[in-house]
Design an enzyme around this catalytic site. Structure first.
Site, PDB file in Angstrom:
ATOM      1  N   ALA A   1       0.860  -1.192   0.000  1.00 41.93           N
ATOM      2  CA  ALA A   1       0.000   0.000   0.000  1.00 41.93           C
ATOM      3  C   ALA A   1       0.893   1.237   0.000  1.00 41.93           C
ATOM      4  CB  ALA A   1      -0.896  -0.004   1.236  1.00 41.93           C
ATOM      5  N   LYS A   2       0.228   2.391   0.004  1.00 39.24           N
ATOM      6  CA  LYS A   2       0.963   3.664  -0.086  1.00 39.24           C
ATOM      7  C   LYS A   2       2.105   3.769   0.918  1.00 39.24           C
ATOM      8  CE  LYS A   2      -2.489   6.770  -2.022  1.00 39.24           C
ATOM      9  NZ  LYS A   2      -3.798   6.255  -1.554  1.00 39.24           N
TER      10      LYS A   2
END
Ligand code: GLU
Length: 281
Positions: free
Chosen positions: A250-251
């Site tokens: 994820a980010k």
């Protein structure tokens, strides 16, 4: 003929995890000379953004993953944006309602979050619905409907749902797994579960390749296929990629997992595809 699809939600930029799923879905189709469909799952207005949808198309093209039907090229089963397919969902909703599968639920998100600690049978969508509104009388429903617009839930039958996943093998979910699920939200938006089944059914999809985070949605979707009299596709759930911290990609794992950033940094698409193929090989 094999018909497969990639069905991203344009609520963010594509990263190498999504690209891995797209690659496997594409390979499975291209191996068999089937048709590959691209569908934008942009039902949730505020979260979905046209610029993300455009970015996903660009990223897939950059990777060299082509599609035979999709929002940009059209095709015999269009439109291919979920936001343009509401009448299909309304129609399916009415059929389910007439057949007695649905009931209105007046519980608020807040009521339900208070139950969130119960882990038993918990599905990825949140706490198991305990069925508060399942057996309300007509009079109780009418009274509650005066002050609150309900969501609508699917009444799970008391049976085990089993299927064989092409990657994960035999799967079996006990009766009531995940609880009665929402098919229409109180704000009128149809749920992912309903929309994905209606679309895969209407688009003649025979093979669903997607991330394993959706594995526990599959028993719900099988029930919807059955209730709507649609053929059930084959399922293949792809393991998710994890970062070095053991958490789902994820980010927080930095900007270099984003495809557009890799592209800007001069990484070649062959290198991305090669690495993904190696990881999944
Ligand atoms: N739109 C879903 C997602 O991006 C995938 C739906 C599916 O493949 O069934 O997570």
């Amino acid at each position: 003929m094999l018909r497969g699809r990639f069905a991203p939600t344009p609520s963010g930029a594509m990263h190498i995890g999504n690209a891995g799923t797209a690659l496997l879905a594409w390979l499975a189709v291209r191996n068999e000379g089937g048709a590959f469909i691209l569908r934008m799952e942009d039902l949730d207005g505020p979260r979905s953004k046209p610029q993300y949808a455009a970015g996903i198309l660009e990223d897939l093209q950059w990777l060299g993953l082509d599609w035979d039907e999709g929002p940009d090229v059209g095709g015999p089963y269009g439109p291919y944006n979920q936001s343009e397919r509401r009448e299909w969902y309304e129609d399916a909703f009415r059929r389910l309602e007439r057949a007695g599968w649905l009931y209105p639920c007046f519980c608020s998100r807040k009521d339900l979050l208070q139950l969130a600690s119960a882990p038993h049978g918990r599905a990825s969508e949140g706490p198991v619905y305990p069925g508060f509104c399942r057996e309300l009388s007509e009079a109780e429903r009418a009274e509650k409907a005066r002050v609150k617009t309900p969501s609508f839930r699917f009444r799970l039958p008391e049976r085990t749902i089993a299927f064989r996943d092409l990657i994960m093998g035999e799967q079996s979910f006990p009766p009531g797994f995940g609880g009665d699920f929402v098919v229409k939200r109180a704000d009128g938006i149809m749920s992912y579960q309903l929309a994905v089944v209606v679309d895969d059914g209407a688009m003649g999809v025979t093979q669903v390749v997607r991330g394993s985070d959706l594995l526990d949605s599959t028993p719900r979707q099988i029930l919807l296929y059955e209730a709507l009299g649609l053929p059930i596709p084959q399922f293949a759930h792809v393991p998710l990629l994890f970062g070095p911290d053991g958490k789902r990609l994820a980010k927080r794992h930095g900007s270099m997992i984003g495809l557009s950033n890799l592209r800007k940094a001069g990484v070649k698409p062959e290198a991305v595809v090669g690495t993904l193929a190696y990881l999944y090989g």
